[in-house]
Design a protein around this motif. Structure first.
Motif, short mmCIF file in Angstrom:
data_model
loop_
_atom_site.label_atom_id
_atom_site.label_comp_id
_atom_site.label_asym_id
_atom_site.label_seq_id
_atom_site.Cartn_x
_atom_site.Cartn_y
_atom_site.Cartn_z
N GLU A 114 11.40 -0.88 13.20
CA GLU A 114 12.17 0.27 12.70
C GLU A 114 13.44 0.47 13.53
O GLU A 114 14.53 0.63 12.98
CB GLU A 114 11.30 1.53 12.75
CG GLU A 114 12.03 2.77 12.27
CD GLU A 114 11.12 4.00 12.18
OE1 GLU A 114 9.88 3.85 12.16
OE2 GLU A 114 11.65 5.12 12.14
N THR A 130 5.11 1.56 6.27
CA THR A 130 3.99 2.33 6.81
C THR A 130 2.89 2.47 5.78
O THR A 130 1.70 2.31 6.08
CB THR A 130 4.47 3.72 7.25
OG1 THR A 130 5.60 3.55 8.09
CG2 THR A 130 3.38 4.47 7.98
N GLU A 131 3.30 2.76 4.57
CA GLU A 131 2.32 2.90 3.50
C GLU A 131 1.49 1.63 3.38
O GLU A 131 0.26 1.68 3.25
CB GLU A 131 3.02 3.17 2.18
CG GLU A 131 3.54 4.57 2.04
CD GLU A 131 4.24 4.77 0.71
OE1 GLU A 131 3.85 5.66 -0.04
OE2 GLU A 131 5.20 4.00 0.43
N CYS A 172 15.01 5.15 6.09
CA CYS A 172 13.70 5.79 6.21
C CYS A 172 12.77 5.35 5.10
O CYS A 172 11.60 5.09 5.31
CB CYS A 172 13.85 7.31 6.19
SG CYS A 172 14.53 7.92 7.72
N CYS A 173 13.32 5.27 3.89
CA CYS A 173 12.51 4.84 2.75
C CYS A 173 11.88 3.49 3.02
O CYS A 173 10.70 3.28 2.79
CB CYS A 173 13.38 4.71 1.50
SG CYS A 173 13.78 6.27 0.78
N ILE A 185 9.13 3.75 5.48
CA ILE A 185 7.97 4.42 4.91
C ILE A 185 7.16 3.48 4.00
O ILE A 185 5.95 3.41 4.11
CB ILE A 185 8.41 5.69 4.16
CG1 ILE A 185 8.78 6.73 5.22
CG2 ILE A 185 7.30 6.22 3.29
CD1 ILE A 185 9.67 7.81 4.70
#
Lengths: 433, 433
Positions: free
Chosen positions: A277, A326-327, A319-320, A323
């Motif tokens: 990230e 992460t998902e 960020c998307c 994410i």
């Protein structure tokens, strides 16, 4: 010692011009000229290539670019300085006074006093045409000229900036840079599309290899970084990797660049994800802040629509991505509670629509007996004894990731074809220059 | 948007430990621990490999290294924490209090409260022996372990630092970084020792090449940088280059790294020399200021005697090199008054005793008809038409140089054999790992 000083003096002497009568004009890059604060008629010299010519009755306007920025410097000259050789693409040296521009289109312009043509350019024969916006496919035919267009100029400046940003990011984070080898006797991804190499030209004795063993071009620096993970807790490499795949897709190259990192004493994917990230963000931010015009050009002309990262949206966009990543990890976690040290699960990929796999990484198998058994079953114990040895002596849990550099550029710039984000693309049936 | 924020929150949540009862110890690198200003008993955690063990009746002393610096961190523990597994080379995690050391040998030490053994190391089987200073030739047999010694650790940290310094130098000087291709259909040095490549494994059809043309590993990025010199006035590349030479010398490798730069609108060797001088100095200064202990180790144990650059002598030493270079140019100048644009003369090499050619460079031939005739005579007109085209369209006088990166490291560190300044050396009959 005296001798050294005498010699030093003679260096000083011969590196400056001997007794100039007039103060010579300061040589400035176009970028520096455009950003100059002092525009009270300072005499300067600029060198570059003509990007536009406009001859009026009494005034001649030129735009000169030297690759230091997307924007060109406007030259204003008396028409007496005009010449038929001042054509699009020709190289020039211009001396004059840097002044504030009366127009709102630019802050400064150069009032030319002297225009010297360095190299002509026959507009008819030159494949890049004045005022034409050439499709990227057309430009690919001219790898020696396409860097002279606005769009490739911007992409190459961004690539250079991103490269520097990646080096800075890792250095600032305490990583040691390792030049992992290009030629290797390993095959880290197992089986597949490798380039093999041998000295050319000489009489080949088939049983004799230059290196005594068959040698290939690397497909990944991972195993070599794992070696270094036994001495340094954070290492990275950033270099070319190769696939002899017969693929003509817009996401694949035979030669492409990978950023790879390996971290010791890591127990969870979270530790890796954080580095991924931060790398993604730090590099994007550096590119966006140092080459805003270049990024804007790409977004305006190459990727209009939903792929665009505008300056307002950029943080959100990044960020998307993280994410989604992460998902994916969360899904993996839910799929198995026992995922730590189970490499089949403790691995992650970041897939980006239109670009494919951008990041791939995971925790490495460190159980000696498990590895030993797998290698024995594949008949590779002897060849990979060194890898087993890493687990026998001071082994540590470690993990890492790789990022396809061209795909990263495609992703942040919205460039559809990978061949347009590398200076000299290599793919099946093509190795120009 | 709301969805994005919710997801972001879940990232934050899962990346921190859930509700810790005690404040967890801060994880520090050995380097940061050694440099800590606050030594009033702060609780920290350190991970690394044991470099020395000394068991006394009531106290256990360990030295732990994690590759972040040459110096190790001294651990002081109650002998109740001792264990037979705490051997040289094993990996450990230690928690405790960072305190001022009573000894003058170090500023700080770690009072251990907890010692966790991560990976054992069987001292008998481990090829690196405790307290032994292994010859570099011995270590070369163990490319997967030699990075765990002081000397290779230092060299690799210096190599990493020098790499970063070179990137910074060029970026700060306004150069655009170009990834010149590794696979090429050119042969820029003319004839000779090239590696040729083809996909492995598949049934080879001798007349069919993967790229349609024979493809080789690059020997220099010069021609590709010359392409870029038609769009950017300052470009550089820093990557691997190859020679299939059957040489077993201590100055040659089959795979080595080159720093190459090309500058447009250059008319004299002085302009090139200035960049060479600045590059040499800036890199050496950065290495010397960021890794003083590592440099000192090299000079003390590898290159005692006249090769040493002590901190007092360094500036002088560097000046000497540049002066020898200048002298060489002066000799060239005196040899021919008409040297500008005569490539046979307008070329320079910097030779260093014991290292060989360190820099090589020159002004490029830019006369179209001269080049055309030479290519025609060699029957290469068709293949190099693109190169001729560079001179037809907006040509500029340009020149550049290349620096052998390993030889540079040999030169500043006094390392005798080139195989010891690269992580994984490749040379005839050897491609380990």
């Amino acid at each position: 010692m005296l001798e050294v000083r005498c010699l030093l003096r003679s260096v000083r002497f011969c590196s400056s011009a001997p007794f100039p009568r007039h103060k010579p004009s300061a040589k400035l890059s176009v970028r520096d000229a455009l950003g100059a604060q002092n525009t009270s008629g300072e005499r300067i010299k600029v060198q570059g290539w003509i990007r536009s010519v406009r001859s009026q009755k009494e005034v001649l306007f030129l735009h000169v670019n030297d690759g230091s920025s997307l924007e060109s410097l406007q030259i204003v000259a008396d028409s007496s300085l005009d010449s038929r050789e001042l054509t699009f693409g020709s190289s020039v040296e211009i001396q004059g006074q840097l002044v504030k521009s009366p127009s709102k289109r630019q802050n400064v312009e150069l009032k030319a006093e002297k225009i010297k043509i360095i190299g002509n350019c026959d507009a008819k024969a030159f494949p890049i045409k004045y005022k034409e916006r050439h499709p990227l496919e057309y430009l690919r035919q001219y790898p020696h000229f396409r860097c002279r267009t606005n769009v490739l100029g911007s992409i190459l400046r961004i690539r250079s900036e991103a490269t520097a940003a990646i080096h800075s990011f890792f250095k600032d984070s305490g990583f040691v840079h390792i030049h992992t080898p290009i030629i290797t006797s390993n095959d880290s991804e197992g089986a597949g599309e490798l380039f093999q190499l041998e000295p050319s030209g000489k009489l080949k004795v088939p049983e004799e290899n230059f290196f005594n063993v068959p040698a290939f071009l690397t497909v990944s620096g991972q195993l070599h970084l794992e070696v270094m993970s036994g001495a340094f807790t954070q290492v990275f490499t950033f270099g070319p990797t190769f696939r002899a795949e017969n693929s003509q897709s817009r996401r694949h190259l035979a030669e492409f660049y990978m950023v790879e990192a390996e971290i010791s004493f890591v127990n969870s994917l979270q530790d890796l994800m954080q580095v991924i990230e931060e790398l993604f963000k730090a590099t994007a931010m550096m590119v966006l802040s140092n080459c805003p015009e270049d990024v804007e050009l790409c977004h305006k002309f190459i990727a209009p629509g939903q792929k665009v990262i505008s300056f307002v949206d950029k943080a959100q966009y990044i960020c998307c991505l993280i994410i989604s990543y992460t998902e994916a990890v969360e899904i993996l976690k839910q799929a198995s509670q026992n995922f730590t040290f189970t490499p089949e699960v403790a691995a992650v990929d970041l897939l980006v629509p239109g670009v494919g796999e951008l990041f791939g990484g995971g925790l490495r198998e460190e159980r000696y007996h498990f590895l030993e058994e797998r290698l024995a079953r594949s008949g590779l114990t002897e060849v990979y004894q060194w890898y087993l040895d890493l687990r026998r002596f001071g082994s540590v849990p470690h993990g890492g990731f790789g990022m396809g550099f061209e795909r990263y550029l495609q992703c942040i710039l919205g460039v559809d074809n990978i061949k347009d984000v590398i200076p000299f693309p290599r793919f099946p049936h093509s190795c120009l220059l």
